[in-house]
Design an enzyme around this catalytic site. Structure first.
Site, PDB file in Angstrom:
ATOM      1  N   CYS A 124      47.738  31.953   5.795  1.00 21.82           N
ATOM      2  CA  CYS A 124      46.586  31.360   6.485  1.00 21.82           C
ATOM      3  C   CYS A 124      45.694  32.473   7.049  1.00 21.82           C
ATOM      4  O   CYS A 124      45.131  33.246   6.291  1.00 21.82           O
ATOM      5  CB  CYS A 124      47.055  30.358   7.541  1.00 21.82           C
ATOM      6  SG  CYS A 124      45.756  29.220   8.060  1.00 21.82           S
ATOM      7  N   HIS A 230      50.368  26.729   3.930  1.00 21.39           N
ATOM      8  CA  HIS A 230      51.530  27.053   4.776  1.00 21.39           C
ATOM      9  C   HIS A 230      52.851  26.762   4.054  1.00 21.39           C
ATOM     10  O   HIS A 230      53.476  25.722   4.312  1.00 21.39           O
ATOM     11  CB  HIS A 230      51.452  26.269   6.092  1.00 21.39           C
ATOM     12  CG  HIS A 230      50.434  26.824   7.035  1.00 21.39           C
ATOM     13  ND1 HIS A 230      50.696  27.861   7.900  1.00 21.39           N
ATOM     14  CD2 HIS A 230      49.126  26.503   7.214  1.00 21.39           C
ATOM     15  CE1 HIS A 230      49.608  28.142   8.589  1.00 21.39           C
ATOM     16  NE2 HIS A 230      48.641  27.350   8.193  1.00 21.39           N
ATOM     17  N   GLU A 232      55.679  28.015   4.620  1.00 20.66           N
ATOM     18  CA  GLU A 232      56.807  27.962   5.577  1.00 20.66           C
ATOM     19  C   GLU A 232      57.020  26.532   6.078  1.00 20.66           C
ATOM     20  O   GLU A 232      58.123  26.196   6.524  1.00 20.66           O
ATOM     21  CB  GLU A 232      56.570  28.952   6.734  1.00 20.66           C
ATOM     22  CG  GLU A 232      55.655  28.489   7.864  1.00 20.66           C
ATOM     23  CD  GLU A 232      54.175  28.491   7.504  1.00 20.66           C
ATOM     24  OE1 GLU A 232      53.836  28.836   6.358  1.00 20.66           O
ATOM     25  OE2 GLU A 232      53.357  28.131   8.373  1.00 20.66           O
TER      26      GLU A 232
END
Ligand code: MN
Length: 258
Positions: A124, A230, A232
């Site tokens: 990001c 994202h 994660e």
């Protein structure tokens, strides 16, 4: 237990850059240093040992070099807007809060990591900072790219779900990590975006509206990947993007063994 966890003594150390965060409701008081837990989990689940590199109030190249010398790779997490002066612009009306100290520090970390040819993963804002470190520029808001400001921002409570698709460039690093997929579905939680691409970088993926969603270093000398989405968060629900972290940790291990 995975193999990675059983070889804990040999596991590579991943340095996560911290970020200054406003103290309570006083937006100008950046006295906290924050790390989102899912980056830490993603590193650990991929066999790396995470440590945090806090933003330093006072530093020079030698201080940062010493800090970075303790780790085998750098993970730059997401965060608030980038201070526009670092890419030569004045603040525009749609710019949100920024922290100059955080940006100054992380740009120095990237500089040192480039000198050392360390693996870098930027997520990001982390991707956007890599672009700025290579001389690129940023849309201060998607409005300045002719788009709706909210068009890439899903609600935070759905962040483990996908939100828009991206078109993966053939032969890019991202295409190698997740092979045989021209389109991928990703989440999205940003209102800024890469404008002009930095030198020596290549575009790995774009959204249908043209927004750059992944970049990488154009060459074999160093492993650098930036993603606007994202992973994660996505890997909490689905394994598709696990390869980004497992390859990153593998690269950290190769760097460690050099
Ligand atoms: Mn997006």
């Amino acid at each position: 237990m995975s193999n990675a966890e059983t070889n804990i003594d040999k596991a590579p150390i991943i340095g996560l850059t911290g970020m200054r965060w406003p103290d309570g409701n006083k937006n100008d008081m950046f006295t906290m240093d924050k790390t989102q837990v899912h980056y830490i989990e993603a590193v650990q689940r991929s066999g790396g040992i995470p440590i945090i590199l806090p933003v330093l109030e006072i530093f020079n190249s030698d201080t940062v070099r010493r800090q970075v010398s303790l780790v085998d790779a750098i993970l730059i997490q997401g965060g608030i807007d980038i201070t526009p002066s670092f890419y030569g612009e004045e603040p525009l009306p749609e710019l949100d809060i920024t922290c100059k100290k955080t940006d100054e520090f992380i740009l120095e970390v990237i500089k040192v990591a480039r000198e050392r040819k360390m693996p870098i993963l930027g997520i990001c804002k982390g991707m956007q900072l890599i672009n700025v470190a290579f001389g690129g520029t940023i849309y201060q808001d998607l409005k300045y790219a002719g788009l709706d400001s909210k068009s890439h921002r899903q609600s935070e409570d759905t962040i483990t779900d996908t939100f828009h698709s991206i078109n993966v460039e053939k032969n890019s690093l991202l295409a190698k990590l997740i092979p045989n997929k021209e389109k991928l579905n990703v989440n999205s939680y940003h209102h800024q975006a890469v404008k002009d691409l930095g030198r020596d970088l290549r575009i790995d993926a774009k959204a249908d509206d043209g927004i750059i969603e992944a970049i990488s270093f154009d060459g074999n000398a160093q492993w650098i990947l930036g993603v606007q989405f994202h992973p994660e968060q996505l890997i909490r629900k689905d394994d598709e993007f696990k390869a980004l972290f497992s390859e990153f940790v593998k690269q950290a291990n190769l760097f460690k063994c050099k």
